[in-house]
Motif scaffolding. Structure first.
Motif, PDB file in Angstrom:
ATOM      1  N   GLU A 184       0.571   4.593  -2.561  1.00  0.00           N
ATOM      2  CA  GLU A 184       0.369   5.966  -2.097  1.00  0.00           C
ATOM      3  C   GLU A 184       1.511   6.878  -2.575  1.00  0.00           C
ATOM      4  O   GLU A 184       1.278   8.025  -2.969  1.00  0.00           O
ATOM      5  CB  GLU A 184       0.270   6.000  -0.574  1.00  0.00           C
ATOM      6  CG  GLU A 184      -0.984   5.319  -0.035  1.00  0.00           C
ATOM      7  CD  GLU A 184      -2.262   5.899  -0.629  1.00  0.00           C
ATOM      8  OE1 GLU A 184      -3.139   5.113  -1.026  1.00  0.00           O
ATOM      9  OE2 GLU A 184      -2.359   7.136  -0.712  1.00  0.00           O
ATOM     10  N   GLU A 185       2.723   6.369  -2.538  1.00  0.00           N
ATOM     11  CA  GLU A 185       3.844   7.163  -3.025  1.00  0.00           C
ATOM     12  C   GLU A 185       3.725   7.421  -4.530  1.00  0.00           C
ATOM     13  O   GLU A 185       4.022   8.517  -5.008  1.00  0.00           O
ATOM     14  CB  GLU A 185       5.166   6.458  -2.727  1.00  0.00           C
ATOM     15  CG  GLU A 185       6.386   7.286  -3.167  1.00  0.00           C
ATOM     16  CD  GLU A 185       7.701   6.575  -2.905  1.00  0.00           C
ATOM     17  OE1 GLU A 185       7.667   5.504  -2.281  1.00  0.00           O
ATOM     18  OE2 GLU A 185       8.750   7.099  -3.332  1.00  0.00           O
ATOM     19  N   ASP A 243      -9.274   7.781  -8.342  1.00  0.00           N
ATOM     20  CA  ASP A 243      -7.945   8.370  -8.443  1.00  0.00           C
ATOM     21  C   ASP A 243      -7.371   8.133  -9.838  1.00  0.00           C
ATOM     22  O   ASP A 243      -8.041   7.583 -10.719  1.00  0.00           O
ATOM     23  CB  ASP A 243      -7.027   7.797  -7.359  1.00  0.00           C
ATOM     24  CG  ASP A 243      -6.914   6.284  -7.442  1.00  0.00           C
ATOM     25  OD1 ASP A 243      -6.609   5.659  -6.416  1.00  0.00           O
ATOM     26  OD2 ASP A 243      -7.130   5.707  -8.539  1.00  0.00           O
ATOM     27  N   LYS A 277       0.955   7.646  -6.290  1.00  0.00           N
ATOM     28  CA  LYS A 277      -0.062   8.675  -6.521  1.00  0.00           C
ATOM     29  C   LYS A 277       0.443  10.060  -6.108  1.00  0.00           C
ATOM     30  O   LYS A 277       0.056  11.069  -6.691  1.00  0.00           O
ATOM     31  CB  LYS A 277      -1.349   8.315  -5.770  1.00  0.00           C
ATOM     32  CG  LYS A 277      -2.081   7.120  -6.378  1.00  0.00           C
ATOM     33  CD  LYS A 277      -3.471   6.933  -5.825  1.00  0.00           C
ATOM     34  CE  LYS A 277      -3.449   6.435  -4.395  1.00  0.00           C
ATOM     35  NZ  LYS A 277      -4.816   6.140  -3.896  1.00  0.00           N
ATOM     36  N   ASP A 296       0.823  -1.208   0.000  1.00  0.00           N
ATOM     37  CA  ASP A 296       0.000   0.000   0.000  1.00  0.00           C
ATOM     38  C   ASP A 296       0.857   1.257   0.000  1.00  0.00           C
ATOM     39  O   ASP A 296       0.520   2.258  -0.623  1.00  0.00           O
ATOM     40  CB  ASP A 296      -0.932   0.005   1.212  1.00  0.00           C
ATOM     41  CG  ASP A 296      -1.971  -1.105   1.135  1.00  0.00           C
ATOM     42  OD1 ASP A 296      -2.519  -1.466   2.179  1.00  0.00           O
ATOM     43  OD2 ASP A 296      -2.218  -1.588   0.007  1.00  0.00           O
TER      44      ASP A 296
END
Length: 632
Positions: free
Chosen positions: A13-14, A71, A16, A9
């Motif tokens: 996140e990084e 996203d 995005k 995960d």
């Protein structure tokens, strides 16, 4: 990539955080800055006012016209038809991030696959270079003969494999690849005589085959000499490639589809057909790899779009391929997931059609595509003559068995209803044609006017139907009026006489009304009244049963423009005019009015009432004239 590799995960996140959504989305949607957000037209619907928003701070998009949102990863998944893992890998490559390796074993497998793909990429570049060499002259001449110029060669990365036993192997070794890697990638074969491995492709025009992410994983090669066997040669199965699970041009085609080219991919039979379609503007074209379409490939098609179009040669082999695809897809159809079919004329393939008749001919063929249910019906209907009750029962059994294969209960029930309705309509048309033939035979040699009953006696030859008694015993009551409408199509001069009456008529069957509306639309647009063109138009606009009724209705005899049959047609048509008086009731005309509630406006009812009064007067004059003729 191996399914054992799990993306943490934190990595997602990084990823995005490193990518600005408006940069990625802006490549597919024209965005305009509006405050803190970007605004544009939805890529998912056809809208005129912008309702698509991108927020870089929140790192999300929202489409109010379709209700979709998410996203940047979900946007790429939706518009490019990628899986989550494929979208993450694509965006990570753009962001310059290396995918994490979850375990030593997964890392080793991932690296090995990347190495094999690198071998294929090096071979593709080598083949491209060889196409431009002196040895590639025959391949270049072949491509030019097929109407493809060098720009198209580069777009599709076409190449040439030297006509030598070890040239490709030697080149790949010089690039640092090992013999086991070259063999495993399918670019060389072991000798069955104990000698050294040899090149898998020799003296062939080469088609690189990309995977769903665009990386080269295999090749197809076309022989350039008359004695080349086989004519087309594909890579064998490898850790990267299984031909039953891959479609040629899949990545490029789904990207074209994602940018708004339609609701499904176009599937043709070969590499050259797919390239010809793409070069003619049909960028969403793909091809299977020398085999009948498999269930895995059909699943790939549905991942890209809900209603792909399978385009086959119109010869016996092409029809057989279409039937096999139908059988494979039928169990898996469901709401929003089906197939369409195009069977090209004169045994042509898409490349032939485009080169001889132009892209417009291909567009027309695609516009006249057949739904899966239509092709199924035609196959079973034409499997054998239907001239006995036993054979008719056989058709019913085949249709029931086909419907039973469908797994989705709602779609299965819909197919059962549709196919039963088609069967009833077809049998009725057969009976009507038989009656018409018998009636013409019985009246041969007799005076056509003296042997015809006078208006009002129950028989109206000019209407294209057999009168009240025949209708009650033969044709379903709901199809009353179909013959009168078809007669106007087959004898278009009648429309100058009775267009208003036809417009004011109300028919019990909505599909008969659809045919009538199509006639009036063609008249208003100044188009020629042609039965085949109108049937195709009805099919294109989704009125499948109306199209079928019009196409299958027996040809009606031509009548004279100034003869009594024209006047009889107009009088017969009056029975379908439903008009109301001031009390809201049908004033009656001595004929059966169309049943059902009408939504016509008061002004429309007054006009219809006026028309009926005029036609009554005309009918009285015609009856009087007919009586005088009979007396004389």
């Amino acid at each position: 990539m191996s399914q054992t590799v799990r993306i943490p995960d934190g990595f997602v996140e990084e990823l995005k955080a490193r990518i600005r959504p408006s940069d990625v989305i802006g490549r597919k949607v024209k965005l305009v800055k509006k405050g803190k957000e970007w605004v544009g037209l939805s890529p998912f619907t056809n809208e005129k006012s912008p309702s698509f928003y991108v927020n870089d701070q929140k790192r999300i998009f929202k489409c109010f016209s379709s209700g979709m949102g998410g996203d940047v990863i979900s946007f790429v998944m939706e518009t490019e038809r990628l899986s989550f893992m494929e979208a993450v890998e694509k965006l990570a490559e753009e962001a310059g991030m290396s995918l994490p390796k979850a375990s030593p074993e997964a890392a080793e497998e991932y690296d090995h696959r990347k190495r094999l793909q690198a071998v294929c990429e090096a071979a593709a570049s080598y083949f491209e270079d060889r196409l431009q060499s002196t040895k590639g002259a025959a391949a270049r001449a072949y491509l030019e003969g097929r109407g493809l110029l060098p720009a198209a060669w580069r777009r599709h990365r076409l190449g040439y494999s030297p006509d030598d036993w070890r040239k490709t192997i030697e080149h790949l070794k010089s690039e640092g690849f090992t013999m086991p890697e070259i063999l495993e990638a399918g670019l060389a074969k072991e000798s069955d005589k104990g000698g050294e491995p040899y090149d898998a492709f020799r003296g062939r025009l080469m088609f690189p085959i990309p995977d769903s992410r665009g990386g080269i994983i295999a090749f197809g090669g076309r022989g350039l000499t008359p004695d080349a066997k086989p004519k087309y040669l594909n890579s064998g199965d490898t850790p990267l490639f299984h031909k039953s699970r891959v479609l040629y041009r899949y990545k490029a085609a789904r990207e074209a589809l994602g940018s708004g080219e339609g609701g499904g991919l176009i599937v043709c039979e070969g590499y050259m057909d797919a390239i010809a379609l793409a070069e003619a503007g049909f960028g969403h074209a793909v091809a299977p790899l020398g085999t009948a379409l498999t269930e895995d490939q059909i699943a790939l098609l549905w991942r890209a779009g809900p209603e792909p179009v399978l385009c086959f040669d119109g010869d016996k082999a092409g029809v057989g391929a279409a039937f096999r695809a139908l059988d494979r897809a039928l169990p898996h159809v469901e709401p929003g997931r089906s197939l369409y079919f195009v069977l090209l004329p004169d045994g042509m393939d898409p490349d032939d059609l485009i080169r001889e008749r132009g892209p417009a001919a291909m567009t027309e063929a695609l516009d006249n595509r057949l739904a899966l249910s239509e092709l199924l019906w035609r196959r079973e209907r034409d499997a054998e003559p239907l001239d006995t009750p036993e054979r008719q029962a056989g058709l019913e059994a085949r249709l029931a068995a086909a419907s039973a294969l469908i797994q989705h209960p709602g779609v299965r029930a819909a197919y059962e209803r549709d196919l039963k309705a088609r069967m009833r309509d077809h049998f009725w048309q057969v009976r009507q044609a038989s009656r018409s033939s018998n009636n013409r035979g019985n009246s041969a040699g007799n005076n056509s006017y003296n042997n015809r009953k006078r208006p009002g006696t129950g028989q109206n030859p000019a209407s294209g139907e057999s009168g009240q008694a025949a209708l009650k015993s033969g044709a379903p009551a709901k199809l009353r009026g179909l013959g009168a409408v078809v007669r106007a199509i087959d004898s278009p001069f009648l429309l100058a006489l009775g267009a208003e009456t036809l417009a004011a008529s109300i028919f019990p069957d909505p599909d008969v009304s659809q045919i009538r509306d199509c006639v009036l639309d063609f008249v208003n647009a100044g188009k020629a009244i042609d039965r085949s063109v109108m049937s195709a138009h009805l099919l294109e606009t989704g009125n499948m049963r109306a199209s079928r009724l019009l196409k299958d209705y027996p040809d009606t005899p031509q009548i004279a423009a100034d003869g009594p049959e024209a006047r009889e047609w107009l009088i017969a048509l009056e029975q379908y005019m439903a008009v109301r008086g001031s009390d809201g009731q049908d004033p009656g005309s001595g004929t059966e009015a169309a049943s059902g509630e009408s939504t016509a406006s008061p002004s429309a009812w007054r006009r219809r009432h006026q028309l009926v009064a005029e036609r009554r007067a005309l009918k009285a004059r015609m009856n009087e004239a007919a009586g005088k003729v009979g007396e004389s």
